[in-house]
Design a protein around this motif. Structure first.
Motif, short mmCIF file in Angstrom:
data_model
loop_
_atom_site.label_atom_id
_atom_site.label_comp_id
_atom_site.label_asym_id
_atom_site.label_seq_id
_atom_site.Cartn_x
_atom_site.Cartn_y
_atom_site.Cartn_z
N ALA A 17 0.83 -1.21 0.11
CA ALA A 17 0.12 0.00 -0.12
C ALA A 17 0.99 1.25 -0.05
O ALA A 17 1.66 1.55 0.81
N MET A 18 0.77 2.06 -1.14
CA MET A 18 1.51 3.16 -1.25
C MET A 18 0.76 4.57 -1.11
O MET A 18 -0.37 4.60 -1.15
N PRO A 19 1.73 5.65 -0.58
CA PRO A 19 1.05 6.97 -0.61
C PRO A 19 -0.25 7.29 -1.49
O PRO A 19 -1.08 7.81 -1.42
N ALA A 20 0.34 7.12 -2.94
CA ALA A 20 -0.79 7.49 -3.71
C ALA A 20 -2.17 6.59 -3.72
O ALA A 20 -2.93 7.05 -4.41
N GLY A 26 -4.67 9.44 5.42
CA GLY A 26 -3.70 8.51 5.43
C GLY A 26 -4.10 7.03 5.50
O GLY A 26 -3.38 5.96 5.54
N ASP A 27 -5.26 6.78 5.26
CA ASP A 27 -6.03 5.58 5.16
C ASP A 27 -6.17 5.05 3.73
O ASP A 27 -6.33 6.00 2.80
N LEU A 65 -11.09 -3.41 8.99
CA LEU A 65 -10.35 -2.34 9.64
C LEU A 65 -9.56 -1.85 8.35
O LEU A 65 -9.58 -2.14 7.18
N PRO A 66 -8.82 -0.70 8.69
CA PRO A 66 -8.29 0.16 7.63
C PRO A 66 -6.75 -0.42 7.25
O PRO A 66 -6.51 -1.21 8.19
N VAL A 67 -6.60 -0.32 5.91
CA VAL A 67 -5.20 -0.49 5.59
C VAL A 67 -4.50 0.76 5.64
O VAL A 67 -5.05 1.93 5.29
N LYS A 68 -3.15 0.68 6.03
CA LYS A 68 -2.54 1.86 6.26
C LYS A 68 -1.25 2.03 5.11
O LYS A 68 -0.76 0.96 4.73
#
Ligand code: PKZ
Length: 129
Positions: A17-20, A26-27, A65-68
């Motif tokens: 999981a990348m910032p883009a 941020g999730d 749940l969220p992915v970070k």
């Protein structure tokens, strides 16, 4: 890894999981997670059908749940039904948290994939073997 829960099915896809892929908080976007689950379903069902498949439907999707950013997303698939032209899969997405040695189930769903022939029409799923 958390002792109480384990993934069901075969590990079909792993990605980072990348910032883009994240929203302003941020999730990671749920749509990105769904897309990875769709790809995993396509890989597993395509192998079973020995050819092209499309997604006909997605049922009972649960975002638990969220992915970070920085998590490794592991997608597990299990074929639960083979119809005439369709393949139904239980799909689970688990996040391996970047800075903690835990694997947590983040999302699960049921995907129905349909085998297509060269003309794009539903075609029977071949017998296994
Ligand atoms: C050797 C090779 C290795 C390969 C290794 C591959 C690796 C490569 C990885 C690629 C990974 C890509 C994975 C992304 C895949 C997309 O994202 S595909 C894009 C999104 N999906 C689409 O565009 C599909 C658009 N829809 C359609 O084309 C048509 O509605 C469909 C799905 C073909 C169905 O057509 P239809 O005329 O309704 O067909 P029909 O005969 O009535 O029904 C066919 C079957 O579908 C089922 N069905 C129809 N609608 C639904 C529904 N809404 N819900 C559930 N089931 C349904 C029926 O129950 C029936 O099942 P069976 O009883 O035959 O088992």
């Amino acid at each position: 890894m958390n002792e109480t829960a384990k993934p069901s099915g075969e590990l079909t896809l792993r990605t980072l999981a990348m910032p883009a892929d994240a929203n302003a908080a941020g999730d990671i976007f749920g749509g990105w997670v769904m897309a990875q689950m769709d790809l995993a379903s396509g890989i597993r069902a395509g192998e079973r059908a020995q050819g092209r498949v499309v997604t006909a439907g997605v049922k009972e999707m649960a975002f638990e749940l969220p992915v970070k950013i920085g998590d490794t997303l592991n997608v597990y698939t299990e074929i639960t039904r083979v119809g005439r032209t369709s393949i139904t899969l239980n799909v689970e997405a688990w996040a391996h948290r970047a800075r903690h040695r835990v694997l947590e189930k983040v999302t699960a769903g049921t995907f129905v994939m349909v085998a297509l022939d060269d003309d794009g029409k539903p075609t029977p799923v071949p017998t296994e073997g």
